[in-house]
Structures are given as structure tokens and as C-alpha cells.
Design a protein around this motif. Structure first.
Motif, mmCIF file in Angstrom:
data_model
loop_
_atom_site.group_PDB
_atom_site.id
_atom_site.type_symbol
_atom_site.label_atom_id
_atom_site.label_comp_id
_atom_site.label_asym_id
_atom_site.label_seq_id
_atom_site.Cartn_x
_atom_site.Cartn_y
_atom_site.Cartn_z
ATOM 1 N N GLU A 145 0.934 -1.566 -0.351
ATOM 2 C CA GLU A 145 0.234 -0.003 -0.055
ATOM 3 C C GLU A 145 0.703 1.094 -0.072
ATOM 4 O O GLU A 145 0.823 2.276 -0.895
ATOM 5 C CB GLU A 145 -0.893 -0.256 1.487
ATOM 6 N N ALA A 146 1.595 1.378 0.772
ATOM 7 C CA ALA A 146 2.670 2.213 0.828
ATOM 8 C C ALA A 146 3.615 2.513 -0.287
ATOM 9 O O ALA A 146 3.327 3.917 -1.663
ATOM 10 C CB ALA A 146 3.690 2.447 1.792
ATOM 11 N N LEU A 147 3.684 1.236 -0.735
ATOM 12 C CA LEU A 147 4.240 1.607 -2.216
ATOM 13 C C LEU A 147 3.867 2.191 -3.427
ATOM 14 O O LEU A 147 4.098 2.773 -4.408
ATOM 15 C CB LEU A 147 4.197 0.015 -3.557
ATOM 16 N N LYS A 148 2.307 2.505 -3.745
ATOM 17 C CA LYS A 148 1.473 3.222 -4.712
ATOM 18 C C LYS A 148 1.702 4.578 -4.456
ATOM 19 O O LYS A 148 1.255 5.151 -5.188
ATOM 20 C CB LYS A 148 -0.163 2.369 -4.116
ATOM 21 N N GLU A 149 1.911 4.538 -3.501
ATOM 22 C CA GLU A 149 2.248 6.157 -3.328
ATOM 23 C C GLU A 149 3.104 6.911 -3.968
ATOM 24 O O GLU A 149 3.742 7.976 -4.051
ATOM 25 C CB GLU A 149 2.542 6.302 -2.144
ATOM 26 N N VAL A 150 3.998 5.954 -4.839
ATOM 27 C CA VAL A 150 4.887 6.637 -5.605
ATOM 28 C C VAL A 150 4.765 6.638 -6.319
ATOM 29 O O VAL A 150 4.379 5.408 -7.353
ATOM 30 C CB VAL A 150 6.476 5.161 -5.592
ATOM 31 N N PRO A 151 5.256 7.478 -8.120
ATOM 32 C CA PRO A 151 4.618 7.957 -8.930
ATOM 33 C C PRO A 151 5.787 6.848 -10.009
ATOM 34 O O PRO A 151 5.482 7.778 -11.056
ATOM 35 C CB PRO A 151 4.747 9.175 -9.535
ATOM 36 N N ALA A 152 5.699 5.913 -9.748
ATOM 37 C CA ALA A 152 6.808 5.190 -10.823
ATOM 38 C C ALA A 152 5.914 4.257 -11.498
ATOM 39 O O ALA A 152 4.992 3.637 -11.800
ATOM 40 C CB ALA A 152 7.679 3.919 -9.630
#
Length: 246
Positions: A145-152
């Protein structure tokens, strides 16, 4: 460093930092620590300091010297977002990846909080940098879920070593890797855990890559699941990835 990696889901490795510390159960039998500590105290060896954190600024220019496009796993022997690695150096690593834009870089971490913090400081997140988190059991799914905050452009999970059944929130994720633990003390992986993740990915049309069954003799057990290999990669043809990994 290796320009011919044996890791099934990449082509090369690049370690601008080395060393790490255990943060969760997936780390207990860390292959990188086991390898590095063999050379602690050997004068002049890259791992003379064992698995202690070390920065390698002289390695920052390496990707730009590799002219053939590659998939490059960043820090196979470290975690770029370890608390002892300065922000400034992490930004230098991102700048090096951005400059070598003919490559695709795979950055994997167990410290997504710092990843998110650094990503917010980057004005234009490089399109050629994939970001992933390790999730070994459901207790650590918050990392996804935290990963989804990264605009990759590509966000991925590495479920290795897989230590239990997972229900994955696949929306916003582009790739799932699954693998069993290998080496001394390897913990077993249930085939139903793997099938369940594969089925979730198939239903959601998210690429699924099965890396290995693992075990002390991992080559003996191979990497087939139900009679075939699963070598799917993110659908990123527009990013000019090498044809063989599309």
C-alpha cells in the motif's frame, strides 16, 4: 556488480551501496549477508567490512558506461533506503539512473516509508526506474500500500521468500514475483500459496513471474509451476525495454 546476473528476473546488478540489517522475517536467512560476511577482514576485498553499510560513489557512473540497454537490479547486496544511507547519496543514485535512460532499473526495498519520503523530493520521477517492495507474508502487505504512493511507471512486489498465503491488493501494481527461500535453513513454501497468487494475478491480468521453489538444493527443484514456467514481465513496450523481456 555483474553484467550477466543469474537472478532470473533481471539481466545485470549494480550496487552503489552495500550492506544492510535485518528488518523482518524474510531477512532471517539473507543470502547477501551470508556472502558478504565470508570476506569480513580480508584486506582489499569489496566486502572487507562484511555486511556493514558502505557507499561506493565511484560506482555511480557504471550504468552510463554500459551502452547496451539492460534490465538492472539496483542494490542486490543492500537496501537503497536504509536509514544510514544519506538522502544526498540516494538522490545521486537516482540522478545516475535518470541519465542512463536507455536502461530499466529495478529498485527493491523493505523500507517503503523512506522510499515514499525520497520520491516526494524528486520533481520528475524517472520513467525508467521500477520500484518494488518485498512482502513475505500478509503481515507485511502494508508495504504494498505504501508503494502505491510512489509515482513510478512500474510498481512491483517480490514475494520471496514466500512464507505464507497472500491476498494482494493488485490495483496499482504492475508485476508480481514469487519465490521460495534457498540456502541453509531454507523454510518450505506451500504450492497452494503460489497457485493462489498466480490465480489472483491471472484474474486481474497482472504479470506473474515464478522465480524458484528454493530449498537447500534449489536447482534440483527448479521453477516450474503446474507443468510450465511463468516468466511474465510488465507490459512496458513503450519504455524501450529489450525485446526478450517484454
Amino acid at each position: 556488480m555483474s553484467t550477466n546476473s543469474t537472478i532470473e528476473w533481471t539481466e545485470a546488478t549494480w550496487n552503489p551501496t552495500t550492506g544492510c540489517q535485518k528488518v523482518s522475517p524474510g531477512c532471517f536467512h539473507c543470502y547477501a549477508e551470508r556472502f558478504a560476511e565470508r570476506f569480513r577482514g580480508v584486506p582489499g576485498h569489496p566486502y572487507e567490512q562484511g555486511f556493514d553499510i558502505k557507499l561506493w560513489p565511484e560506482r555511480l557512473k557504471l550504468p552510463s558506461s554500459w551502452k547496451k540497454p539492460r534490465l538492472i537490479f539496483v542494490n542486490s547486496m543492500s537496501d537503497l533506503f536504509h536509514q544510514d544511507i544519506p538522502d544526498d547519496f540516494i538522490h545521486e543514485v537516482f540522478l545516475a539512473m535518470s541519465k542512463a535512460d536507455w536502461h530499466q532499473f529495478q529498485v527493491l526495498t523493505k523500507r517503503p516509508e523512506r522510499l515514499v519520503e525520497i520520491a516526494r523530493q524528486i520533481k520528475n520521477f524517472p520513467r525508467n526506474v521500477w520500484v518494488g517492495v518485498s512482502v513475505e507474508s500478509q503481515a507485511w502487505m502494508w508495504r504494498a500500500e505504501a508503494l502505491k504512493e510512489v509515482p513510478a511507471k512500474v510498481r512491483f512486489l517480490s514475494c520471496e521468500p514466500l512464507l505464507g498465503s497472500l491476498k494482494i491488493p493488485l490495483d496499482g501494481l504492475n508485476w508480481i514475483i514469487v519465490g521460495g527461500e534457498s540456502g541453509p535453513g531454507a523454510r518450505p513454501m506451500d504450492i497452494e500459496w503460489v497457485r493462489n497468487i498466480r490465480d489472483q494475478c491471472v484474474e486481474a491480468e497482472v504479470p506473474f513471474f515464478f522465480k524458484q521453489w528454493g530449498g537447500v538444493r534449489k536447482k534440483k527443484f527448479g521453477r516450474e509451476l503446474d507443468g510450465r514456467t511463468w516468466d511474465e514481465f510488465p507490459r512496458i513496450a513503450e519504455l524501450n525495454v529489450l525485446a526478450e523481456v517484454k
